[in-house]
Design an enzyme around this catalytic site. Structure first.
Site, PDB file in Angstrom:
ATOM      1  N   ASN A  10       0.868  -1.191   0.000  1.00 31.68           N
ATOM      2  CA  ASN A  10       0.000   0.000   0.000  1.00 31.68           C
ATOM      3  C   ASN A  10       0.897   1.231   0.000  1.00 31.68           C
ATOM      4  O   ASN A  10       1.431   1.623   1.033  1.00 31.68           O
ATOM      5  CB  ASN A  10      -0.897  -0.028   1.252  1.00 31.68           C
ATOM      6  N   TRP A  11       1.037   1.828  -1.175  1.00 27.74           N
ATOM      7  CA  TRP A  11       1.961   2.965  -1.297  1.00 27.74           C
ATOM      8  C   TRP A  11       1.381   4.266  -0.760  1.00 27.74           C
ATOM      9  O   TRP A  11       2.090   5.258  -0.659  1.00 27.74           O
ATOM     10  CB  TRP A  11       2.359   3.157  -2.774  1.00 27.74           C
ATOM     11  N   LYS A  12       0.092   4.291  -0.478  1.00 25.94           N
ATOM     12  CA  LYS A  12      -0.531   5.528   0.013  1.00 25.94           C
ATOM     13  C   LYS A  12      -0.201   6.670  -0.961  1.00 25.94           C
ATOM     14  O   LYS A  12      -0.141   6.440  -2.161  1.00 25.94           O
ATOM     15  CB  LYS A  12      -0.085   5.818   1.446  1.00 25.94           C
ATOM     16  N   HIS A  95      -9.686   1.699   4.178  1.00 26.58           N
ATOM     17  CA  HIS A  95      -8.435   1.883   4.916  1.00 26.58           C
ATOM     18  C   HIS A  95      -8.673   2.893   6.049  1.00 26.58           C
ATOM     19  O   HIS A  95      -9.414   3.848   5.880  1.00 26.58           O
ATOM     20  CB  HIS A  95      -7.327   2.372   3.978  1.00 26.58           C
ATOM     21  N   GLU A  97      -7.011   5.264   7.141  1.00 27.71           N
ATOM     22  CA  GLU A  97      -6.744   6.672   6.807  1.00 27.71           C
ATOM     23  C   GLU A  97      -7.912   7.273   6.039  1.00 27.71           C
ATOM     24  O   GLU A  97      -8.227   8.454   6.188  1.00 27.71           O
ATOM     25  CB  GLU A  97      -5.432   6.777   6.005  1.00 27.71           C
ATOM     26  N   GLU A 167      -6.081  -4.335  10.321  1.00 26.61           N
ATOM     27  CA  GLU A 167      -5.043  -3.347  10.607  1.00 26.61           C
ATOM     28  C   GLU A 167      -5.399  -2.575  11.873  1.00 26.61           C
ATOM     29  O   GLU A 167      -6.198  -1.626  11.826  1.00 26.61           O
ATOM     30  CB  GLU A 167      -4.927  -2.360   9.438  1.00 26.61           C
ATOM     31  N   GLY A 173       1.948   2.723  10.770  1.00 31.65           N
ATOM     32  CA  GLY A 173       2.919   3.801  10.628  1.00 31.65           C
ATOM     33  C   GLY A 173       3.533   4.234  11.949  1.00 31.65           C
ATOM     34  O   GLY A 173       4.184   5.272  12.034  1.00 31.65           O
ATOM     35  N   SER A 211       2.882  -1.721  10.445  1.00 35.95           N
ATOM     36  CA  SER A 211       4.321  -1.787  10.717  1.00 35.95           C
ATOM     37  C   SER A 211       4.949  -3.149  10.414  1.00 35.95           C
ATOM     38  O   SER A 211       5.844  -3.616  11.130  1.00 35.95           O
ATOM     39  CB  SER A 211       4.619  -1.359  12.171  1.00 35.95           C
ATOM     40  N   GLY A 232       2.658  -0.925   4.405  1.00 38.69           N
ATOM     41  CA  GLY A 232       2.753   0.490   4.030  1.00 38.69           C
ATOM     42  C   GLY A 232       4.207   0.897   3.864  1.00 38.69           C
ATOM     43  O   GLY A 232       4.831   0.648   2.834  1.00 38.69           O
ATOM     44  N   GLY A 233       4.760   1.515   4.902  1.00 37.84           N
ATOM     45  CA  GLY A 233       6.104   2.093   4.839  1.00 37.84           C
ATOM     46  C   GLY A 233       7.163   1.184   4.208  1.00 37.84           C
ATOM     47  O   GLY A 233       7.911   1.614   3.322  1.00 37.84           O
TER      48      GLY A 233
HETATM   49  P1  PGA Z   1       2.462   0.642   7.721  1.00 31.70           P
HETATM   50  O1  PGA Z   1       1.047   0.846   6.999  1.00 31.70           O
HETATM   51  O2  PGA Z   1       3.024  -0.671   7.230  1.00 31.70           O
HETATM   52  O3  PGA Z   1       3.296   1.827   7.304  1.00 31.70           O
HETATM   53  O4  PGA Z   1       2.195   0.612   9.197  1.00 31.70           O
HETATM   54  C1  PGA Z   1       0.164  -0.225   6.805  1.00 31.70           C
HETATM   55  C2  PGA Z   1      -1.103   0.268   6.135  1.00 31.70           C
HETATM   56  O5  PGA Z   1      -1.566   1.371   6.483  1.00 31.70           O
HETATM   57  O6  PGA Z   1      -1.666  -0.392   5.255  1.00 31.70           O
END
Ligand code: PGA
Length: 248
Positions: A10-12, A95, A97, A167, A173, A211, A232-233
């Protein structure tokens, strides 16, 4: 039937089109031998580039959101048919966010999930509890309500086509990962809740997200009910992401 491991990046709001191209070119040789589902979720703008560059590989491509209507006066939105025409395979829905910053509601998810299925897109439905909810012992109630609401209009027979991403919001994050035991326990609960809804809970793939990195991926994905990861990250770097794919 064993559930095939599923690892999604997930590159956001990261990576321009040229950065996305560079990533795909670097990633493909590193995952050439994988039998897993490897999914990249770039921005809408980079979807085509990632699709074209990854043809013939294990990589499948997902959007990060979509609108529930096929078309209409919804400025700034993107619909399922628009994604399907590009050969997009899947779509991330709900998601945290989107829920937290953009007003995504369970009501709209109840329309988006069946709309994605109807269009032939695989929904990657995200659910998860806040830190306050976990501390108050409300994790299961929150997840149960999200599943109930978001899947309300999905026929039980189609639930196995959905990928669920668990999640916990407090782990996204933050560098704070759920322990493998916490993630396993909660994902087993989600699987039971799907079984109770009459769905084939055993065949639904359920991912952990929050994470995930090369150093913790193997331990998380070794848990019996954890079928993969939404990353994500650590998905922004091709070496790290390839290492997570390999760990699954
Ligand atoms: P993260 O994000 O790996 O940076 O914690 C995961 C996500 O939001 O899908």
């Amino acid at each position: 039937m064993p559930r095939r491991p599923y690892i999604a990046a997930n590159w956001k709001m990261h990576k321009t089109v040229s950065e996305a191209a560079e990533f795909v070119d670097a990633l493909l040789p590193k995952i050439a031998a994988t039998q897993h589902d490897v999914v990249i979720c770039p921005s809408f703008l980079a979807l085509s580039e990632v699709i074209e560059r990854s043809r013939g590989s294990a990589v499948r491509v997902a959007a990060q959101n979509m609108h529930e209507e096929e078309s209409g006066a919804f400025t700034g939105e993107v619909s399922a048919p628009m994604l399907v025409e590009l050969d997009v395979d899947a779509v991330v829905l709900g998601h945290s966010e989107r829920r937290q910053y953009f007003g995504e509601t369970d009501d709209s998810l109840a329309r988006k999930v069946p709309a994605a299925l109807a269009a032939g897109l695989e929904p990657i439905l995200c659910i998860g509890e806040s830190e306050e909810a976990r501390d108050a012992g409300q994790t299961e109630g929150v997840l149960e309500r999200q599943l109930q609401a978001d899947l309300a209009k999905v026929e039980p027979g189609r639930v196995p086509e959905i990928v669920i991403a668990y999640e916990p919001i407090w782990a996204i994050g933050t560098g704070r990962t759920a322990t493998p035991e916490q993630a396993q326990e909660t994902i087993a609960f989600i699987r039971d809740a799907l079984r109770e809804r009459g769905a084939a809970g055993d065949s639904v793939r359920i991912l952990y997200g929050g994470s995930v990195k090369p150093s913790n991926a193997a331990e998380l994905m070794a848990q019996p009910d954890i079928d993969g990861a939404l990353v994500g990250g650590a998905s922004l770097d091709p070496d790290d992401f390839a290492a997570i794919v390999e760990a699954a």
